[in-house]
Every structure is written in C-alpha cells, then in structure tokens.
Design a protein around this motif. Structure first.
Motif, PDB file in Angstrom:
ATOM      1  N   TYR A   1      37.018  -0.216  35.580  1.00 21.41           N
ATOM      2  CA  TYR A   1      36.143   0.159  34.472  1.00 21.41           C
ATOM      3  C   TYR A   1      34.661   0.210  34.816  1.00 21.41           C
ATOM      4  CZ  TYR A   1      34.292   0.260  29.695  1.00 21.41           C
ATOM      5  OH  TYR A   1      33.627   0.603  28.553  1.00 21.41           O
ATOM      6  N   ALA A   2      34.113  -0.828  35.399  1.00 21.03           N
ATOM      7  CA  ALA A   2      32.660  -0.931  35.583  1.00 21.03           C
ATOM      8  C   ALA A   2      32.305  -1.084  37.055  1.00 21.03           C
ATOM      9  CB  ALA A   2      32.117  -2.115  34.775  1.00 21.03           C
ATOM     10  N   PRO A   3      32.236   0.036  37.795  1.00 19.58           N
ATOM     11  CA  PRO A   3      32.039  -0.030  39.241  1.00 19.58           C
ATOM     12  C   PRO A   3      30.707  -0.641  39.680  1.00 19.58           C
ATOM     13  CG  PRO A   3      31.898   2.238  38.469  1.00 19.58           C
ATOM     14  CD  PRO A   3      32.359   1.417  37.311  1.00 19.58           C
ATOM     15  N   GLY A   4      29.718  -0.683  38.798  1.00 23.06           N
ATOM     16  CA  GLY A   4      28.436  -1.279  39.142  1.00 23.06           C
ATOM     17  C   GLY A   4      28.435  -2.788  39.047  1.00 23.06           C
ATOM     18  N   GLY A   5      29.519  -3.351  38.520  1.00 23.29           N
ATOM     19  CA  GLY A   5      29.629  -4.797  38.415  1.00 23.29           C
ATOM     20  C   GLY A   5      29.953  -5.240  37.005  1.00 23.29           C
ATOM     21  N   CYS A   6      30.333  -6.498  36.916  1.00 20.46           N
ATOM     22  CA  CYS A   6      30.759  -7.039  35.635  1.00 20.46           C
ATOM     23  C   CYS A   6      30.514  -8.536  35.617  1.00 20.46           C
ATOM     24  CB  CYS A   6      32.251  -6.758  35.468  1.00 20.46           C
ATOM     25  SG  CYS A   6      33.008  -7.630  34.105  1.00 20.46           S
ATOM     26  N   GLU A   7      30.040  -9.024  34.500  1.00 21.59           N
ATOM     27  CA  GLU A   7      29.972 -10.459  34.246  1.00 21.59           C
ATOM     28  C   GLU A   7      30.705 -10.670  32.941  1.00 21.59           C
ATOM     29  OE1 GLU A   7      25.860 -11.641  34.161  1.00 21.59           O
ATOM     30  OE2 GLU A   7      25.455 -10.397  35.907  1.00 21.59           O
ATOM     31  N   ILE A   8      31.550 -11.694  32.907  1.00 18.14           N
ATOM     32  CA  ILE A   8      32.340 -11.906  31.704  1.00 18.14           C
ATOM     33  C   ILE A   8      32.658 -13.378  31.525  1.00 18.14           C
ATOM     34  CG2 ILE A   8      34.475 -11.400  32.942  1.00 18.14           C
ATOM     35  CD1 ILE A   8      35.550 -10.181  30.350  1.00 18.14           C
ATOM     36  N   ASP A   9      32.502 -13.837  30.305  1.00 16.26           N
ATOM     37  CA  ASP A   9      32.959 -15.157  29.890  1.00 16.26           C
ATOM     38  C   ASP A   9      34.030 -14.889  28.836  1.00 16.26           C
ATOM     39  OD1 ASP A   9      33.445 -17.655  28.874  1.00 16.26           O
ATOM     40  OD2 ASP A   9      31.423 -17.985  28.122  1.00 16.26           O
ATOM     41  N   PRO A  10      35.314 -14.871  29.251  1.00 18.00           N
ATOM     42  CA  PRO A  10      36.371 -14.416  28.344  1.00 18.00           C
ATOM     43  C   PRO A  10      36.795 -15.453  27.306  1.00 18.00           C
ATOM     44  CG  PRO A  10      37.334 -15.011  30.429  1.00 18.00           C
ATOM     45  CD  PRO A  10      35.834 -15.214  30.558  1.00 18.00           C
ATOM     46  N   HIS A  11      35.819 -16.020  26.614  1.00 15.93           N
ATOM     47  CA  HIS A  11      36.079 -16.979  25.546  1.00 15.93           C
ATOM     48  C   HIS A  11      35.298 -16.551  24.309  1.00 15.93           C
ATOM     49  CE1 HIS A  11      36.607 -19.146  29.388  1.00 15.93           C
ATOM     50  NE2 HIS A  11      37.678 -19.607  28.779  1.00 15.93           N
ATOM     51  N   PRO A  12      35.773 -16.875  23.111  1.00 16.56           N
ATOM     52  CA  PRO A  12      35.051 -16.488  21.897  1.00 16.56           C
ATOM     53  C   PRO A  12      33.579 -16.915  21.959  1.00 16.56           C
ATOM     54  CG  PRO A  12      37.209 -17.330  21.321  1.00 16.56           C
ATOM     55  CD  PRO A  12      37.036 -17.562  22.800  1.00 16.56           C
ATOM     56  N   GLY A  13      32.695 -15.971  21.673  1.00 16.65           N
ATOM     57  CA  GLY A  13      31.258 -16.219  21.766  1.00 16.65           C
ATOM     58  C   GLY A  13      30.696 -15.939  23.146  1.00 16.65           C
ATOM     59  N   GLY A  14      31.584 -15.747  24.138  1.00 15.01           N
ATOM     60  CA  GLY A  14      31.151 -15.495  25.509  1.00 15.01           C
ATOM     61  C   GLY A  14      30.487 -14.133  25.647  1.00 15.01           C
ATOM     62  N   ARG A  15      29.559 -14.042  26.552  1.00 16.20           N
ATOM     63  CA  ARG A  15      28.844 -12.788  26.807  1.00 16.20           C
ATOM     64  C   ARG A  15      29.584 -11.985  27.864  1.00 16.20           C
ATOM     65  NH1 ARG A  15      25.503 -12.286  22.672  1.00 16.20           N
ATOM     66  NH2 ARG A  15      24.296 -14.146  22.322  1.00 16.20           N
ATOM     67  N   LEU A  16      29.412 -10.670  27.789  1.00 16.97           N
ATOM     68  CA  LEU A  16      29.919  -9.820  28.861  1.00 16.97           C
ATOM     69  C   LEU A  16      28.907  -8.724  29.141  1.00 16.97           C
ATOM     70  CD1 LEU A  16      31.142  -7.078  27.315  1.00 16.97           C
ATOM     71  CD2 LEU A  16      33.039  -8.601  26.926  1.00 16.97           C
ATOM     72  N   ARG A  17      28.935  -8.258  30.369  1.00 14.78           N
ATOM     73  CA  ARG A  17      28.072  -7.161  30.806  1.00 14.78           C
ATOM     74  C   ARG A  17      28.869  -6.277  31.740  1.00 14.78           C
ATOM     75  NH1 ARG A  17      22.389 -10.240  32.270  1.00 14.78           N
ATOM     76  NH2 ARG A  17      22.145 -11.158  30.208  1.00 14.78           N
ATOM     77  N   PHE A  18      28.817  -4.985  31.462  1.00 12.98           N
ATOM     78  CA  PHE A  18      29.442  -3.985  32.318  1.00 12.98           C
ATOM     79  C   PHE A  18      28.336  -3.105  32.861  1.00 12.98           C
ATOM     80  CE2 PHE A  18      32.812  -4.411  28.878  1.00 12.98           C
ATOM     81  CZ  PHE A  18      33.657  -5.207  29.639  1.00 12.98           C
ATOM     82  N   ARG A  19      28.369  -2.814  34.178  1.00 17.26           N
ATOM     83  CA  ARG A  19      27.320  -1.996  34.792  1.00 17.26           C
ATOM     84  C   ARG A  19      27.886  -0.737  35.443  1.00 17.26           C
ATOM     85  NH1 ARG A  19      25.575  -7.075  35.333  1.00 17.26           N
ATOM     86  NH2 ARG A  19      26.522  -7.650  37.301  1.00 17.26           N
ATOM     87  N   TRP A  20      27.138   0.344  35.246  1.00 23.10           N
ATOM     88  CA  TRP A  20      27.405   1.625  35.903  1.00 23.10           C
ATOM     89  C   TRP A  20      26.080   2.106  36.458  1.00 23.10           C
ATOM     90  CZ3 TRP A  20      29.446   0.233  31.227  1.00 23.10           C
ATOM     91  CH2 TRP A  20      30.827   0.259  31.113  1.00 23.10           C
ATOM     92  N   ASP A  21      26.069   2.582  37.675  1.00 22.88           N
ATOM     93  CA  ASP A  21      24.832   3.085  38.273  1.00 22.88           C
ATOM     94  C   ASP A  21      24.241   4.223  37.452  1.00 22.88           C
ATOM     95  OD1 ASP A  21      25.061   1.229  40.309  1.00 22.88           O
ATOM     96  OD2 ASP A  21      25.994   2.643  41.700  1.00 22.88           O
ATOM     97  N   GLU A  22      25.096   5.104  36.933  1.00 19.53           N
ATOM     98  CA  GLU A  22      24.604   6.286  36.229  1.00 19.53           C
ATOM     99  C   GLU A  22      24.312   6.042  34.745  1.00 19.53           C
ATOM    100  OE1 GLU A  22      29.170   6.675  36.208  1.00 19.53           O
ATOM    101  OE2 GLU A  22      27.627   5.795  37.476  1.00 19.53           O
ATOM    102  N   HIS A  23      24.823   4.935  34.162  1.00 12.62           N
ATOM    103  CA  HIS A  23      24.650   4.714  32.722  1.00 12.62           C
ATOM    104  C   HIS A  23      23.845   3.473  32.371  1.00 12.62           C
ATOM    105  CE1 HIS A  23      27.512   7.892  32.078  1.00 12.62           C
ATOM    106  NE2 HIS A  23      28.456   7.239  32.710  1.00 12.62           N
ATOM    107  N   GLY A  24      23.690   2.540  33.309  1.00 10.72           N
ATOM    108  CA  GLY A  24      22.995   1.299  33.018  1.00 10.72           C
ATOM    109  C   GLY A  24      23.964   0.161  32.749  1.00 10.72           C
ATOM    110  N   GLU A  25      23.435  -0.900  32.148  1.00 14.35           N
ATOM    111  CA  GLU A  25      24.221  -2.100  31.874  1.00 14.35           C
ATOM    112  C   GLU A  25      24.469  -2.217  30.368  1.00 14.35           C
ATOM    113  OE1 GLU A  25      23.587  -6.040  33.958  1.00 14.35           O
ATOM    114  OE2 GLU A  25      22.642  -6.433  32.010  1.00 14.35           O
ATOM    115  N   PHE A  26      25.729  -2.402  30.007  1.00 18.83           N
ATOM    116  CA  PHE A  26      26.101  -2.516  28.598  1.00 18.83           C
ATOM    117  C   PHE A  26      26.508  -3.954  28.305  1.00 18.83           C
ATOM    118  CE2 PHE A  26      26.074   1.916  29.271  1.00 18.83           C
ATOM    119  CZ  PHE A  26      25.820   2.498  28.043  1.00 18.83           C
ATOM    120  N   HIS A  27      25.933  -4.496  27.242  1.00 18.91           N
ATOM    121  CA  HIS A  27      26.160  -5.886  26.864  1.00 18.91           C
ATOM    122  C   HIS A  27      27.166  -5.972  25.729  1.00 18.91           C
ATOM    123  CE1 HIS A  27      22.393  -7.426  28.882  1.00 18.91           C
ATOM    124  NE2 HIS A  27      22.249  -6.116  28.941  1.00 18.91           N
ATOM    125  N   GLY A  28      27.842  -7.096  25.680  1.00 18.72           N
ATOM    126  CA  GLY A  28      28.776  -7.337  24.598  1.00 18.72           C
ATOM    127  C   GLY A  28      28.993  -8.811  24.383  1.00 18.72           C
TER     128      GLY A  28
END
Length: 152
Positions: free
Chosen positions: A36-63
């Motif tokens: 999904y996110a070839p530029g990298g990913c950070e994820i805390d897979p627990h309720p309230g946890g933050r996530l970030r998906f990165r794509w070189d061409e689109h930027g970093e998306f937070h959730g």
C-alpha cells in the motif's frame, strides 16, 4: 452539472492463507510498505493509535485507529489531505477491513465510507472516490498475493 458522488467504496478478496497471516500482512509496517504505502508506514494498531502512510508522489497521509480486533476487524480514519492530521468532521474517511475465515483461507472485505461528508467540492469528492476505488482494488490484490506467497 450535478456530480454523483459515491459515499462508500467496497471491495473484497479471497486470500488463500490463514486469517492470522492475513492480519499480519494487513497491520504490520514492513508488509504495508509493499502492498500500500511504498514510501513507508508508521502504525500503532490499537484504538486511538496514530498511523501514517507515505508515498513519494502524494506525500504523507495521517490517520487514527478506531478499532483493532486481531484476526477480525481493523478500522481507522484517514485524512483526505496529505501532511495534515484529521481533526474535525469532513477531513477524513473511515476505512474498515473485515476478515473472516473461508475454507482454508480468508475473506477480506474493505469499505471506505464518509466520502460525501468530506468538506471539499463534489468534483473533488468524486475524484477521491474514483482514485480510492482503483488504489484499494490494486492494494487488495497485492496484499492477497503477499499473504498467499508467504504462506506457501
């Protein structure tokens, strides 16, 4: 001209791998980077946890993770705009992955909803829905292939 906007995208795929394997591929950064996110990913897979998906061409998306039930359900809010954490209504969609056993494998269902409530013009909502439909379709195919290959 009126633009019709789908509020919900739904996709599903059968994965010929056990449910715990599909869960790991779905929720761990090293796998998410591949499907999904070839530029990298950070994820805390627990309720309230933050996530970030990165794509070189689109930027970093937070959730933010709303619910995570191992081997069953993974739900998070994902910001519409890059480099911006969703802080209010109309800034994010709800993405949900539901897993269920099926035969020797796993049925994985994806739904992204809340598109009509986004605080952008209808043409931007329609463009998001179109892009998200294509990207989720290919991401699920890739996820299924990784989980199946790792299982053999």
């Amino acid at each position: 001209m009126t633009v019709t906007v789908d509020d919900r995208i739904e996709r599903e795929v059968y994965v010929p791998a056990p449910i715990d394997r599909v869960w790991r591929v779905l929720t761990t950064p090293e796998h998410i980077r591949v499907w999904y996110a070839p530029g990298g990913c950070e994820i805390d897979p627990h309720p309230g946890g933050r996530l970030r998906f990165r794509w070189d061409e689109h930027g970093e998306f937070h959730g933010q993770v709303e619910r995570a039930v191992p081997d069953t359900l993974f739900r998070f809010r994902l910001a519409l705009e890059p480099d911006h954490a969703p802080s209010g209504p109309g800034e994010a969609t709800l993405v949900e992955f539901a897993l269920s056993p099926e035969g020797q494998g796993t049925r994985l269902r994806l739904a992204e909803s809340g598109i009509r409530a986004l605080a952008v013009p209808d043409d931007a909502k329609a463009k998001h829905a179109e892009y998200a439909t294509l990207s989720w379709t290919s991401a699920l195919e890739e996820l299924a292939a990784i989980a199946a290959a790792s299982h053999n």
